[in-house]
Design an enzyme around this catalytic site. Structure first.
Site, PDB file in Angstrom:
ATOM      1  CB  ALA A 168      35.735  31.766  36.139  1.00  0.00           C
ATOM      2  CE  LYS A 169      33.039  34.628  43.246  1.00  0.00           C
ATOM      3  NZ  LYS A 169      33.547  36.013  43.286  1.00  0.00           N
TER       4      LYS A 169
END
Ligand code: NAD
Length: 430
Positions: free
Chosen positions: A119-120
């Site tokens: 994720a980011k």
């Protein structure tokens, strides 16, 4: 359009002058997917993020005005486990960049066999022009909006550009208040007193050093026989420089936003760090070396090049002039997709970002494990376990490179995609 194992959609995009970060990631993903003969169904699952959240955050500024900020969280994949990835506060943040960085996290965790998805997150803002109070309110507002996305067993943020332990502390606090209980394992990269891990600060630079040593070993070279140039003298670059110097590598060039610094006899890295720490985090005016440009650093006459600043610095414009025999990518995405083939033709060994800078997420994983155990490991245990994980990852990728006769970068994608797709087969869809 050419048909192939992945169906008609699989024709790799023509290599343009500059790909956006997501296309750049996809061009490598496509090559690896084709070599693996990945089924179209799995390809379609992995090519797009599983969740993309965009939020609008109205913040009262210190002068009483209201400013609206845009924030993002992209979960690329949660197939291997809860998703993991940093939060970036920067004016350059945009959804394409966040999507690419989220996918890189999926591949990074898979390549070193850590049970996380990728994720980011990010907020388009300039934290340097904001007060501490404004950054805190922004962080708390972002956390409130993302409370159903985050979770110790769901999605675990960490620091990235423009954020650090203090932002993580606010995030942890806001999340814990909303859940009615302290939830230490919801973030990593926390201050040590709040459950951060020993060794986290230097973990990425240490991983770069371990990767460089593993590569030198394969090349039949000793650390004491080689020289190195390192771009970027922040967290990753300065720790990599210090630890490589301690291994006997002659670090002839370092750089930061102020320019490059060259000394053919080797730079005293401890002196450079002390200088930076007493000069507003900048090397400007450092006199232990002569001044060069950042471009000159990239093509300097050294054995190892470590780009550890930013993306897209090795491109078609300079790849042919690179003299190093080994590139160890400390930064995320420092080599453009178009430059890959020039570098391969020149016979330069590249330890790719998703392997070379995985030391950070490895120790983040240790932090999460320690939080969940309610126990603290000593530094020696953190470093030993991290080195073992990175070396196993390196060996796996190196063997895959030989098996498929590809670059280490494509081999790393192959290892990662294989692991995620095998797990997907067991878990299944709807
Ligand atoms: P940082 O902000 O601590 O340091 C960045 C350094 O790069 C600074 O010295 C800065 O002056 C320099 N820099 C900025 N622009 C430059 C330019 N145009 N030319 C030359 N130097 C320039 O950042 P960091 O945490 O060291 O991260 C560096 C890279 O490593 C980023 O790509 C980041 O995504 C990646 N990375 C960091 C970690 C981590 O744990 N910190 C983990 C994985 C990947």
């Amino acid at each position: 359009m050419k048909m192939n194992t992945l169906g008609s959609y699989k024709e790799p995009a023509p290599i343009k002058d500059k790909l956006n970060p997501f296309d750049s990631m996809m061009s490598r993903f496509n090559i690896a997917a084709e070599l693996l003969e990945l089924e179209p169904d799995v390809y379609n699952v992995l090519k797009s993020p599983t969740k993309q959240v965009t939020v609008s955050l109205p913040i009262t500024m210190d002068d009483g005005s209201m400013q609206v900020f845009e924030g993002y969280r992209v979960v690329h994949s949660d197939i291997l486990g809860p998703s993991k990835g940093g939060i970036r506060f920067d004016m350059g943040v945009n959804i394409d960049e966040v999507k690419a960085l989220a996918a890189w996290m999926t591949w990074k965790c898979a390549v070193v066999d850590i049970p996380y998805g990728g994720a980011k997150g990010g907020i388009k803002c300039d934290p340097r022009s904001m007060s501490r109070g404004e950054v805190e309110r922004l962080t708390r507002a972002y956390t409130q909006h993302m409370v159903d996305v985050f979770g110790p067993e769901k999605d675990i943020p960490a620091p990235d550009m423009g954020t650090g332990p203090e932002v993580m502390a606010w995030l942890l606090d806001e999340y814990s208040k909303m859940k009615g209980k302290t939830s230490s394992a919801v973030v990593t990269g926390k201050p040590l007193v709040m459950g951060g891990s020993l060794g986290r600060t230097e973990a990425t630079g240490r991983g770069v050093m371990v990767s460089a040593l593993n590569a030198l070993n394969k090349m039949g070279l000793k650390p004491t026989e080689v020289s190195c140039a390192i771009q970027g003298f922040g967290n990753v670059g300065s720790w990599a420089a210090k630890l490589l110097m301690e291994q006997g590598v002659k670090v002839c060039a370092i750089s930061d936003i102020s320019g490059g610094y060259w000394n053919k006899d080797g730079i005293d890295i401890d002196a450079a760090i002390a200088y930076r720490d007493t000069h507003n985090r900048s090397l400007e005016g450092f006199d232990g070396a002569e001044k060069i440009t950042n471009d000159e650093l990239l093509t300097a006459d050294v054995d190892i090049l470590v780009p550890a600043a930013m993306e897209d610095v090795i491109t078609v414009k300079n790849a042919a002039q690179i003299k190093a025999k080994l590139i160890v990518e400390g930064a995320n995405g420092p080599t453009s997709a178009e430059a890959d083939s020039i570098i391969k033709e020149k016979g330069i060994l590249v330890v790719p970002d998703i392997l070379a800078n995985a030391g950070g997420v490895t120790v983040s994983y240790f932090e999460w494990v320690q939080n969940r155990l309610g126990y603290k490991w000593d530094l020696d245990r953190v470093n030993r376990r991290s080195e073992r994980i990175l070396t196993e990852g390196f060996d796996h990728v190196y063997k895959t490179m030989e098996k498929y006769n590809v670059s280490m970068r494509i081999a790393a994608y192959i290892v990662a995609i294989e692991k995620v797709s095998q797990t997907f087969h067991y878990r299944g869809g709807f």
